[in-house]
Design a protein around this motif. Structure first.
Motif, PDB file in Angstrom:
ATOM      1  N   ASN A  82       0.824  -1.210   0.000  1.00  0.00           N
ATOM      2  CA  ASN A  82       0.000   0.000   0.000  1.00  0.00           C
ATOM      3  C   ASN A  82       0.861   1.265   0.000  1.00  0.00           C
ATOM      4  O   ASN A  82       0.490   2.272  -0.598  1.00  0.00           O
ATOM      5  CB  ASN A  82      -0.941  -0.003   1.210  1.00  0.00           C
ATOM      6  N   ILE A  83       1.987   1.197   0.698  1.00  0.00           N
ATOM      7  CA  ILE A  83       2.887   2.353   0.673  1.00  0.00           C
ATOM      8  C   ILE A  83       3.370   2.592  -0.753  1.00  0.00           C
ATOM      9  O   ILE A  83       3.375   3.717  -1.255  1.00  0.00           O
ATOM     10  CB  ILE A  83       4.082   2.136   1.624  1.00  0.00           C
ATOM     11  N   MET A  84       3.777   1.497  -1.386  1.00  0.00           N
ATOM     12  CA  MET A  84       4.247   1.630  -2.763  1.00  0.00           C
ATOM     13  C   MET A  84       3.168   2.261  -3.645  1.00  0.00           C
ATOM     14  O   MET A  84       3.426   3.195  -4.412  1.00  0.00           O
ATOM     15  CB  MET A  84       4.610   0.253  -3.327  1.00  0.00           C
ATOM     16  N   ARG A  85       1.966   1.738  -3.526  1.00  0.00           N
ATOM     17  CA  ARG A  85       0.881   2.243  -4.367  1.00  0.00           C
ATOM     18  C   ARG A  85       0.514   3.672  -3.970  1.00  0.00           C
ATOM     19  O   ARG A  85       0.255   4.520  -4.820  1.00  0.00           O
ATOM     20  CB  ARG A  85      -0.336   1.341  -4.245  1.00  0.00           C
ATOM     21  N   GLY A  86       0.519   3.910  -2.661  1.00  0.00           N
ATOM     22  CA  GLY A  86       0.157   5.236  -2.184  1.00  0.00           C
ATOM     23  C   GLY A  86       1.146   6.300  -2.641  1.00  0.00           C
ATOM     24  O   GLY A  86       0.751   7.392  -3.072  1.00  0.00           O
ATOM     25  N   LYS A 118      10.832  15.884 -11.612  1.00  0.00           N
ATOM     26  CA  LYS A 118       9.485  16.451 -11.636  1.00  0.00           C
ATOM     27  C   LYS A 118       8.980  16.855 -10.255  1.00  0.00           C
ATOM     28  O   LYS A 118       8.123  17.718 -10.122  1.00  0.00           O
ATOM     29  CB  LYS A 118       8.495  15.429 -12.231  1.00  0.00           C
ATOM     30  N   ILE A 119       9.467  16.176  -9.248  1.00  0.00           N
ATOM     31  CA  ILE A 119       8.973  16.425  -7.897  1.00  0.00           C
ATOM     32  C   ILE A 119      10.140  16.874  -7.023  1.00  0.00           C
ATOM     33  O   ILE A 119      11.085  16.110  -6.796  1.00  0.00           O
ATOM     34  CB  ILE A 119       8.340  15.146  -7.296  1.00  0.00           C
ATOM     35  N   PRO A 120      10.072  18.098  -6.536  1.00  0.00           N
ATOM     36  CA  PRO A 120      11.180  18.600  -5.715  1.00  0.00           C
ATOM     37  C   PRO A 120      11.374  17.761  -4.442  1.00  0.00           C
ATOM     38  O   PRO A 120      10.395  17.350  -3.821  1.00  0.00           O
ATOM     39  CB  PRO A 120      10.718  20.026  -5.370  1.00  0.00           C
ATOM     40  N   ASP A 121      12.619  17.571  -4.115  1.00  0.00           N
ATOM     41  CA  ASP A 121      12.980  16.830  -2.899  1.00  0.00           C
ATOM     42  C   ASP A 121      12.191  15.510  -2.821  1.00  0.00           C
ATOM     43  O   ASP A 121      11.412  15.254  -1.889  1.00  0.00           O
ATOM     44  CB  ASP A 121      12.709  17.668  -1.645  1.00  0.00           C
ATOM     45  N   PHE A 122      12.420  14.695  -3.816  1.00  0.00           N
ATOM     46  CA  PHE A 122      11.625  13.474  -3.948  1.00  0.00           C
ATOM     47  C   PHE A 122      11.817  12.524  -2.761  1.00  0.00           C
ATOM     48  O   PHE A 122      10.908  11.812  -2.361  1.00  0.00           O
ATOM     49  CB  PHE A 122      11.980  12.755  -5.258  1.00  0.00           C
ATOM     50  N   ASN A 123      13.000  12.524  -2.172  1.00  0.00           N
ATOM     51  CA  ASN A 123      13.226  11.689  -0.980  1.00  0.00           C
ATOM     52  C   ASN A 123      12.269  12.051   0.149  1.00  0.00           C
ATOM     53  O   ASN A 123      11.632  11.190   0.748  1.00  0.00           O
ATOM     54  CB  ASN A 123      14.661  11.860  -0.480  1.00  0.00           C
ATOM     55  N   ALA A 124      12.191  13.353   0.427  1.00  0.00           N
ATOM     56  CA  ALA A 124      11.308  13.801   1.498  1.00  0.00           C
ATOM     57  C   ALA A 124       9.851  13.526   1.129  1.00  0.00           C
ATOM     58  O   ALA A 124       9.027  13.191   2.001  1.00  0.00           O
ATOM     59  CB  ALA A 124      11.520  15.294   1.750  1.00  0.00           C
ATOM     60  N   PHE A 125       9.568  13.679  -0.156  1.00  0.00           N
ATOM     61  CA  PHE A 125       8.199  13.411  -0.623  1.00  0.00           C
ATOM     62  C   PHE A 125       7.806  11.959  -0.335  1.00  0.00           C
ATOM     63  O   PHE A 125       6.726  11.689   0.200  1.00  0.00           O
ATOM     64  CB  PHE A 125       8.122  13.703  -2.127  1.00  0.00           C
ATOM     65  N   VAL A 126       8.698  11.035  -0.655  1.00  0.00           N
ATOM     66  CA  VAL A 126       8.409   9.614  -0.405  1.00  0.00           C
ATOM     67  C   VAL A 126       8.242   9.363   1.085  1.00  0.00           C
ATOM     68  O   VAL A 126       7.322   8.647   1.516  1.00  0.00           O
ATOM     69  CB  VAL A 126       9.521   8.724  -0.982  1.00  0.00           C
ATOM     70  N   ALA A 127       9.109   9.975   1.864  1.00  0.00           N
ATOM     71  CA  ALA A 127       9.020   9.766   3.315  1.00  0.00           C
ATOM     72  C   ALA A 127       7.692  10.278   3.853  1.00  0.00           C
ATOM     73  O   ALA A 127       7.026   9.614   4.656  1.00  0.00           O
ATOM     74  CB  ALA A 127      10.185  10.474   3.999  1.00  0.00           C
ATOM     75  N   ASP A 128       7.283  11.447   3.389  1.00  0.00           N
ATOM     76  CA  ASP A 128       6.021  12.015   3.873  1.00  0.00           C
ATOM     77  C   ASP A 128       4.836  11.157   3.473  1.00  0.00           C
ATOM     78  O   ASP A 128       3.927  10.898   4.280  1.00  0.00           O
ATOM     79  CB  ASP A 128       5.843  13.440   3.316  1.00  0.00           C
ATOM     80  N   THR A 179       4.835   8.059   2.763  1.00  0.00           N
ATOM     81  CA  THR A 179       4.898   6.790   3.498  1.00  0.00           C
ATOM     82  C   THR A 179       4.228   6.918   4.851  1.00  0.00           C
ATOM     83  O   THR A 179       3.417   6.080   5.260  1.00  0.00           O
ATOM     84  CB  THR A 179       6.364   6.362   3.677  1.00  0.00           C
ATOM     85  N   LYS A 180       4.546   8.007   5.515  1.00  0.00           N
ATOM     86  CA  LYS A 180       3.951   8.232   6.835  1.00  0.00           C
ATOM     87  C   LYS A 180       2.440   8.390   6.726  1.00  0.00           C
ATOM     88  O   LYS A 180       1.692   7.935   7.599  1.00  0.00           O
ATOM     89  CB  LYS A 180       4.575   9.458   7.492  1.00  0.00           C
ATOM     90  N   LYS A 181       1.990   9.025   5.673  1.00  0.00           N
ATOM     91  CA  LYS A 181       0.545   9.214   5.503  1.00  0.00           C
ATOM     92  C   LYS A 181      -0.161   7.871   5.337  1.00  0.00           C
ATOM     93  O   LYS A 181      -1.232   7.643   5.911  1.00  0.00           O
ATOM     94  CB  LYS A 181       0.270  10.082   4.270  1.00  0.00           C
ATOM     95  N   VAL A 182       0.419   6.991   4.550  1.00  0.00           N
ATOM     96  CA  VAL A 182      -0.209   5.690   4.322  1.00  0.00           C
ATOM     97  C   VAL A 182      -0.265   4.897   5.632  1.00  0.00           C
ATOM     98  O   VAL A 182      -1.283   4.276   5.955  1.00  0.00           O
ATOM     99  CB  VAL A 182       0.546   4.896   3.242  1.00  0.00           C
ATOM    100  N   ILE A 183       0.806   4.950   6.365  1.00  0.00           N
ATOM    101  CA  ILE A 183       0.835   4.216   7.637  1.00  0.00           C
ATOM    102  C   ILE A 183      -0.204   4.771   8.598  1.00  0.00           C
ATOM    103  O   ILE A 183      -0.948   4.027   9.247  1.00  0.00           O
ATOM    104  CB  ILE A 183       2.249   4.292   8.257  1.00  0.00           C
ATOM    105  N   ALA A 184      -0.265   6.078   8.672  1.00  0.00           N
ATOM    106  CA  ALA A 184      -1.250   6.696   9.573  1.00  0.00           C
ATOM    107  C   ALA A 184      -2.669   6.340   9.138  1.00  0.00           C
ATOM    108  O   ALA A 184      -3.545   6.086   9.983  1.00  0.00           O
ATOM    109  CB  ALA A 184      -1.059   8.214   9.587  1.00  0.00           C
ATOM    110  N   GLU A 185      -2.881   6.318   7.862  1.00  0.00           N
ATOM    111  CA  GLU A 185      -4.233   6.028   7.353  1.00  0.00           C
ATOM    112  C   GLU A 185      -4.664   4.605   7.686  1.00  0.00           C
ATOM    113  O   GLU A 185      -5.787   4.368   8.144  1.00  0.00           O
ATOM    114  CB  GLU A 185      -4.287   6.235   5.840  1.00  0.00           C
TER     115      GLU A 185
END
Lengths: 97, 862
Positions: A33-37, A73-83, A85-91
């Motif tokens: 789900n994280i991957m898909r999210g 295409k997405i600035p600071d993609f590392n931080a984007f993935v981390a954020d 990821t946290k959203k999916v887990i929280a959800e």
């Protein structure tokens, strides 16, 4: 001593008290789900044309190109993935309540 | 009584008195002069009977209302709604008609059950007993009026319900009463109910309420109980007669509905505490016969599982927490729905989940199921979002990705989940690379995502078998992690990724740092990427690719040619040669692996057959010599400590010998100079001969094959090796006749018997070197053979024993039997049923394999 990645993941999902086989099952499901999210969140940042291009690159199997494309295409993609990821887990934790 | 009853007046109501409708509505039904509690459906029936209307609606509407789905969708929300009049007159009229029909049908069924009991002479038996038997046989075997009644069905079902009936009647019998006391069976073993005796409805003593044995009603009650969820004390009916737990257990039936029966009882106002329920269940179990029949054992097992449900971490004895059946049911429905969806897209995952929850206690299982259901719902939500928001091509991409992802073996999904879920806190620098690897899917197994996590995963695999991982195994695990994560994904990523990981894998980092520093110039990488894929498809440092035809050098280890290199670096760098790291598949042995690799690299091009054999053996012997020349290297190559014992899924680094150019050139020269005659079957010993007694061409597989290939095994069973050699050898002092291990209903021919004995010789090695011969067995096996094979294979906790229900002890013998069972199951594809004894399962599987199963050392051979 820093905790192992597993310990952190298990703690993040709040499944420390579950047996390992249950933890494994949930880690696998939530991982998917994280991957898909993250993919969905990334796609939302892209134009329709870029979305199609992303699919083409990703299905080509070249991870480096995939990452280069998303990073461009997405600035600071590392931080984007981390954020995301946290959203999916929280959800998923909220949905389990 | 002349005044209409209120719901609380049930106990004093008698048939024929006013208020019947209300009395029945409150949950009572008459059987002659007795009042017994009914399930909610009957309550609905009677509820509606008290106020019948003329307007009964159309047939279509009736059918709609009749369906359970319609009712739970809100057309009827339980008796309380009806009682409060919260239903339209129109709906009430429609329901009335249909439920009247249902009541008539039930009346017919009751008559048929009485006829069945009478047919078999049970009308002479104690009160209530015949009712139970009649219901059991009629419902379980779907007996129809005038239809046939298989006599064997009666024979099976009679003892199945014997204990409950006995307890109900208050009588104690040494043996179950036999059916057909008055009438012999027809010669064709069929009974035709063409001339039923006059119906005699069982009559109960009015002072001793008897609870109806009714699995079907119980099941409905269980479902219906969910409807009552949310009701408030002031709206809930009070004093509705409920099934007392003690009485309920007395008539405990062996069907799945029985569990619902007990839970349904809890939905009433007279809910019991966990401690009370445990006490009741324990009391019932203690009263069970010492030698229960298989049928009785089956429902005793169910009681045990019920007990486990009640003894979750937050439901210890003494805990006054009330178990809420409606709440449990609601959660169960949610999970059922999720499981159906999971099964639709990934049957193996669904199977695995079911195996995972089996045997777990209630609280743990509940938490797991909630999260599993949530994860599935989240997945569904994500997919819906993709479909709604994106173009068709993007939707299809996500869909295809998901399909490919699901094919990844579980350990790697776990590894990815760990990396992503845990990585967010450990190190954000690598997550994007992990994500890209996961999107690529096809390289996930060897990508950057796994290096950190796989090592820990492998460590856990061993630890959860109760085995302290020895150093050589730890080294091997690290090498696997390196192969998967570093040498394909890129050393730079791994170094960065494990920056904050546990100290236990610090050596991984150090090794990788050497590798990374000694490697070729790093490929330019995007920001934040840290060279994750910078060495993709490039020979690793320390190696150069040599042209073919110049001696042996598919990948020449330059370190052996004098190039300075740290030993660790050489070791791990050699792992990088994917061509030289061979993954063992079932049926392979080292000799054939070497031979295949030599042929692949054209080393045989100028050699005769005998010279090829010579060369192969030279190399094999060199591998063998490592045991003395370099024990550490040997142990890393062959964790079993035996070159004859390799396992499917093992990775053998052939470069340890075949990467030594000097040795290989010399060996080839010697082969070219050899002009004798050799064959594979000649005097030269082969590294991995097939097991003794195995027919030519048959394969031998180790008992501890990778169980991830077995659909349905729980993750705990993916632990791999059972490490049998770590345990002391069991002492077997008694020999029993062969009849002790012959399974009554599974005949074994001579060959199959030999197979069986071979397995027993392995499982029960004698301390005095005795070899079991036909006609001998072990008393230990006699005990273990009757235990559930399913428990032995799947339920690790069962192996640990239980003070109250000591099923299986955790000893070397049990571990061996467990290993054998798993290997047999893996190889034959035959799975044990939950209640099947180990002996019976083995016999069945051996027969399925044509009776040709052998044990040789640690191998099961076919």
């Amino acid at each position: 001593m820093h905790p192992s990645a597993r310990a952190v993941a298990v703690k993040e999902l709040e499944i420390e008290d579950l047996p390992h086989d249950m933890q494994d099952s949930l880690l696998a499901s939530v991982g998917e789900n994280i991957m898909r999210g993250v993919a969905i969140a990334a796609l939302e940042k892209l134009s329709p044309e870029d979305q199609e291009l992303f699919g083409t690159i990703a299905e080509g199997g070249d991870e480096r190109k995939t990452l280069e494309f998303l990073s461009s295409k997405i600035p600071d993609f590392n931080a984007f993935v981390a954020d995301e990821t946290k959203k999916v887990i929280a959800e998923v934790k909220a949905m389990a309540e | 009584m002349s005044t209409p009853l209120k719901p609380g007046d049930i106990s004093s109501w008698r048939p024929g008195e006013p208020g019947e409708g209300l009395a029945v509505a409150a949950g009572a039904r008459k059987i002659e002069h007795n009042v017994i509690p009914l399930d909610p459906v009957d309550r609905e029936i009677s509820m509606l009977l008290k106020e019948p209307t003329e307007d009964e609606g159309s047939e279509k509407e009736l059918n709609e209302i009749l369906s359970w789905e319609a009712r739970v969708d809100g057309k009827i929300k339980g008796n309380e709604v009806l009682l409060k009049g919260e239903i339209s007159d129109e709906d009430r009229a429609r329901i009335t008609k249909e439920l009247r029909a249902l009541k008539k049908e039930r009346g017919d069924v009751a008559q048929l059950e009485a006829e069945t009991a009478a047919r078999y002479g049970w009308d002479e038996e104690p009160d209530g007993w015949r009712t139970i038997r009649g219901q059991a046989v009629t419902r379980e075997y779907d007996v129809q009026p005038g239809g046939e009644l298989p006599s064997d069905a009666v024979m099976r079902s009679a003892p199945q319900y014997w204990l409950g009936a006995r307890r109900m009647s208050g009588q104690i019998h040494a043996t179950p009463p036999q059916p057909l006391a008055n009438e012999p069976l027809a010669s064709d073993n069929k009974q035709t109910m063409t001339e039923p005796k006059p119906v005699q409805v069982p009559v109960q003593d009015a002072d001793v309420p008897v609870h109806e044995f009714d699995p079907r009603a119980a099941s409905e009650a269980h479902t219906k109980a969910a409807d009552a969820q949310g009701q408030t004390p002031d709206t809930a009916p009070t004093h509705i007669p409920v099934m007392d737990m003690e009485d309920d257990i007395q008539t405990f039936d062996p069907t799945a509905a029985a569990e619902a029966h007990i839970k349904a009882a809890n939905s009433s106002a007279q809910e019991k505490t966990v401690a009370e329920r445990l006490k009741e269940i324990d009391g019932f179990i203690k009263s069970a016969p010492a030698n229960p029949t298989p049928e009785e054992q089956a429902w005793l097992d169910k009681l045990v599982r019920l007990r486990e449900d009640l003894t979750g971490n937050n439901k210890m004895p003494g805990d006054k927490t009330v178990v809420s059946a409606p709440a449990q049911e609601a959660r169960g429905n949610r999970f059922d729905e999720a499981l159906r969806k999971i099964h639709a897209h990934d049957p193996e995952q669904a199977d695995r989940i079911l195996n995972t929850i089996e045997g777990k206690d209630g609280a743990i299982r509940e938490r797991f199921l909630k999260l599993t259901a949530a994860a599935e719902e989240q997945k569904e939500s994500q997919e819906a979002k993709v479909k709604e928001k994106f173009e068709e091509k993007t939707f299809e991409f996500i869909k295809r990705w998901g399909q490919k992802y699901q094919k990844i073996p579980l350990p790697y999904k776990v590894a990815l989940g760990i990396t992503l879920a845990g990585g967010a806190l450990l190190s954000t620098g690598a997550l994007s690379a992990v994500f890209a690897t996961g999107i690529g899917v096809r390289r996930l197994l060897a990508g950057a995502a796994t290096a950190v996590t796989v090592e820990a995963f492998l460590q856990h695999r061993h630890e959860r078998t109760g085995w302290t991982r020895p150093e050589f195994q730890e080294t091997r695990d690290r090498r696997i992690a390196l192969m998967l994560g570093a040498l394909v994904g890129g050393g730079g990523y791994v170094i960065e990724g494990i920056e904050h990981a546990s100290a236990k894998i610090t050596s991984l980092k150090e090794t990788l740092e050497k590798l990374y520093e000694a490697g070729n110039a790093p490929t330019p990488t995007p920001p934040g990427f840290e060279g994750a894929f910078s060495v993709d498809n490039v020979p690793p440092p320390g190696f150069v690719e040599a042209p073919k035809g110049e001696g042996w050098a598919p990948y020449i280890n330059t370190a052996t040619e004098g190039t300075p290199a740290a030993p660790d670096l050489v070791d791990h760098a050699q792992d990088a040669s994917s061509e030289m790291v061979h993954k063992v598949t079932p049926g392979e042995n080292l000799w054939n692996i070497i031979k295949g690799n030599l042929a692949e690299h054209h080393a045989f091009d100028n050699l005769s057959h005998d010279q090829q054999v010579y060369l192969t053996d030279e190399i094999k012997n060199k591998f063998s010599a490592l045991q003395h020349e370099s024990p550490e290297k040997f142990n890393a190559l062959f964790p079993s400590g035996n070159i004859d014992l390799i396992h499917p899924g093992d990775h053998i680094d052939l470069s340890k010998v075949m990467g030594d150019k000097a040795f290989m050139d010399h060996a080839i020269e010697k082969a070219q100079a050899f002009h004798g005659t050799l064959s594979h079957e000649s005097a030269l010993p082969h590294a991995t001969e097939h097991a003794v007694n195995i027919p030519e061409g048959e394969h031998a597989i180790p008992y501890d094959v990778d169980p991830t290939r077995i659909p349905g095994l729980t993750p705990e069973d993916t632990a791999g090796s059972f490490n049998i050699t770590e345990h002391p050898v069991a002492t077997v002092a008694e020999h029993l006749p062969s009849s002790e291990y012959m399974v009554a209903d599974i005949p074994l021919n001579e060959q199959a018997r030999h197979s069986f004995e071979s397995l027993l010789n392995y499982a029960y090695p004698s301390s005095d070197g005795h070899i079991w011969a036909p006609g001998e067995s072990s008393s230990e096996w006699d005990l273990l053979s009757n235990q559930s094979a399913w428990n032995l294979i799947y339920r690790q906790e069962a192996l640990m024993g239980n003070s109250e229900f000591p099923i299986i002890s955790h000893d070397a013998t049990t571990e061996r039997v467990r290993a054998v069972l798993k290997a047999i199951m893996e190889r034959t594809g035959i799975k044990p049923s939950h209640d099947e004894g180990a002996g019976r399962f083995l016999a069945r599987a051996i027969n399925a394999a044509g009776g040709r199963v052998w044990m040789n050392g640690g191998r099961v051979a076919f």
